[in-house]
Design a protein around this motif. Structure first.
Motif, PDB file in Angstrom:
ATOM      1  N   SER A 383       0.822  -1.208   0.000  1.00 45.72           N
ATOM      2  CA  SER A 383       0.000   0.000   0.000  1.00 45.72           C
ATOM      3  C   SER A 383       0.859   1.262   0.000  1.00 45.72           C
ATOM      4  N   THR A 385       4.209   1.581  -0.842  1.00 45.08           N
ATOM      5  CA  THR A 385       5.205   1.712  -1.919  1.00 45.08           C
ATOM      6  C   THR A 385       4.640   1.478  -3.315  1.00 45.08           C
ATOM      7  N   LYS A 386       3.392   0.973  -3.387  1.00 46.06           N
ATOM      8  CA  LYS A 386       2.753   0.656  -4.688  1.00 46.06           C
ATOM      9  C   LYS A 386       3.434  -0.513  -5.392  1.00 46.06           C
ATOM     10  N   GLU A 387       4.175  -1.331  -4.663  1.00 46.44           N
ATOM     11  CA  GLU A 387       4.778  -2.530  -5.223  1.00 46.44           C
ATOM     12  C   GLU A 387       3.803  -3.698  -5.057  1.00 46.44           C
ATOM     13  N   LYS A 388       3.792  -4.629  -5.987  1.00 43.89           N
ATOM     14  CA  LYS A 388       2.881  -5.762  -5.907  1.00 43.89           C
ATOM     15  C   LYS A 388       3.337  -6.743  -4.821  1.00 43.89           C
TER      16      LYS A 388
END
Length: 426
Positions: A383, A385-388
């Motif tokens: 949430s 860092t926007k990393e999957k």
């Protein structure tokens, strides 16, 4: 029993919050036992489940951590950690781990660590050439140090529910938490070249290290004060937590002048939400726990485990396998509250020290914070860092294996865990 199990897992699959799931499942069990005769006991059981003075320590520790984080303490701790180890290959990764140890003594919460460093260290590591997924993986691996090294909310819950010394659990968590840090840093050092990790800056001077230490001193004093007062018998965990909150307010508001009334309101609201969720789980679990005790389910499970093998080493392995498996799918607070009354008597039967057993259970559940599909730290980092999540998980597996190895060492070498409690007479 079948009806309660179907209710529990059915509601979990439907996505109902875990606190409500346990409450409804417990209510179904009580209705099946005796209908209206027993249902009158539900409010009393819920209140009794929360009527423990040490539970007051949780909101105090959580709010103190919120305030210290808002005050910019995180940045100072990272600078000090970077001054100590940032010059090595993979320096920022080493700094991340070391800062997690320092931050652990303030918050005691893995998600707080993940959120704080996800906002600060992950972008900084990206700027130095680390991939975002690796930076997130290092942060996730370090975040579970938070609820292992005291103050730990899981230790407060376990000690309160099982009647085990919270001070003893706090003392026993120190070496395991430090060992996780050391093992992860060794992993970074050994595989730094293979992973093509960036080299750090040149080694700082002693003056530079001293300046970084001085800027973080006010933050470093807090965990020393908390542990010293509790382990020295000067204050209870709840009293130490309230004093820690007062200290955090003074540092953040008076020294750093970084707090405003809207900030305090927002932090108190977040603390109330976090505490409310935990307390709802505890209250609901007390209903389910009472039903399980009435039907002698803990004894049945213990007998089942012992029927497989009477060898304590095998039983410990089965307990760890159960915890790691359940942790894949359930919230760790709920898992602790449900399974602790079941597993603690079993550990006593095989001769484990209650403090050693508590730390083993807590560490196993902490590891589940970074395992999919419901690992809380993974979703916090995703949430922020926007990393999957799947990308973080791929980069995380070496650290995960290393921390499972630490768990096995802790489980099968009790003297390592109990060294400090014994030294302090706990």
């Amino acid at each position: 029993m079948v009806l309660v199990a179907l209710t529990f897992f059915g509601l979990m699959v439907l996505g109902m919050p875990v606190g409500m799931v346990m409450g409804v499942a417990g209510l179904v069990g009580i209705l099946d036992m005796g209908g209206g005769t027993f249902i009158r006991m539900v409010p009393d059981r819920m209140f009794a489940g929360l009527d423990l003075f040490p539970f007051l320590a949780m909101p105090f520790f959580i709010l103190a951590g919120e305030i210290m984080n808002k005050s910019g303490i995180t940045t100072n701790l990272v600078k000090f950690a970077d001054a100590l180890v940032g010059w090595m290959r993979g320096g920022m990764a080493h700094s991340n781990m070391l800062a997690s140890v320092m931050f652990a003594g303030i918050t005691g919460a893995a998600t707080a660590d993940a959120a704080a460093f996800g906002n600060t260290l992950v972008p900084a590591m990206e700027k130095q050439g680390y991939t975002r997924r690796f930076a997130c993986a290092v942060t996730a691996a370090g975040s579970i140090i938070g609820p292992t090294i005291p103050p730990s909310t899981l230790a407060v819950i376990y000690g309160s529910l099982m009647g085990v010394s919270i001070a003893g659990l706090f003392a026993a968590g120190i070496l395991p938490g430090l060992l996780i840090c050391v093992v992860c840093m060794l992993l970074i050092a050994v595989f730094g070249t293979r992973w093509k990790l960036p080299k750090g800056q040149k080694r700082p001077s002693l003056l530079g290290i001293f300046k970084a230490f001085r800027s973080s001193l006010l933050a470093l004093i807090l965990p020393v004060f908390i542990l010293g007062s509790i382990l020295g018998g000067i204050a209870t965990p709840t009293e130490a937590a309230s004093i820690a909150l007062a200290y955090a307010l003074f540092i953040g508001g008076v020294i750093y002048k970084a707090l405003t009334w809207p900030d305090l309101y927002a932090m108190m609201l977040r603390t109330a939400r976090i505490t409310g969720v935990i307390f709802l789980i505890i209250a609901a679990a007390s209903i389910l726990g009472w039903w399980m005790t009435f039907n002698q389910i803990p004894q049945t499970i213990a007998t089942g485990f012992l029927s497989i093998s009477s060898n304590p080493q095998v039983i410990i392995g089965l307990i760890l396998a159960l915890l790691l498996f359940i942790g894949l799918f359930m919230d760790i607070n709920a898992t602790l509250i449900i399974l602790a009354p079941v597993l603690a008597p079993l550990t006593l039967k095989i001769g484990m020290d209650p403090v050693h057993a508590g730390i083993m259970i807590i560490l196993a559940l902490n590891i589940s914070l970074m395992t999919p599909p419901v690992g809380a730290c993974l979703f916090v980092l995703a949430s922020v860092t926007k990393e999957k999540v799947e990308n973080i998980t791929k980069a995380l597996w070496p650290f995960l294996l290393a921390e499972v190895a630490v768990l096995l060492l802790i489980a099968y070498w009790p003297d390592l865990t109990l060294a400090i409690p014994r030294m302090l007479g706990l």
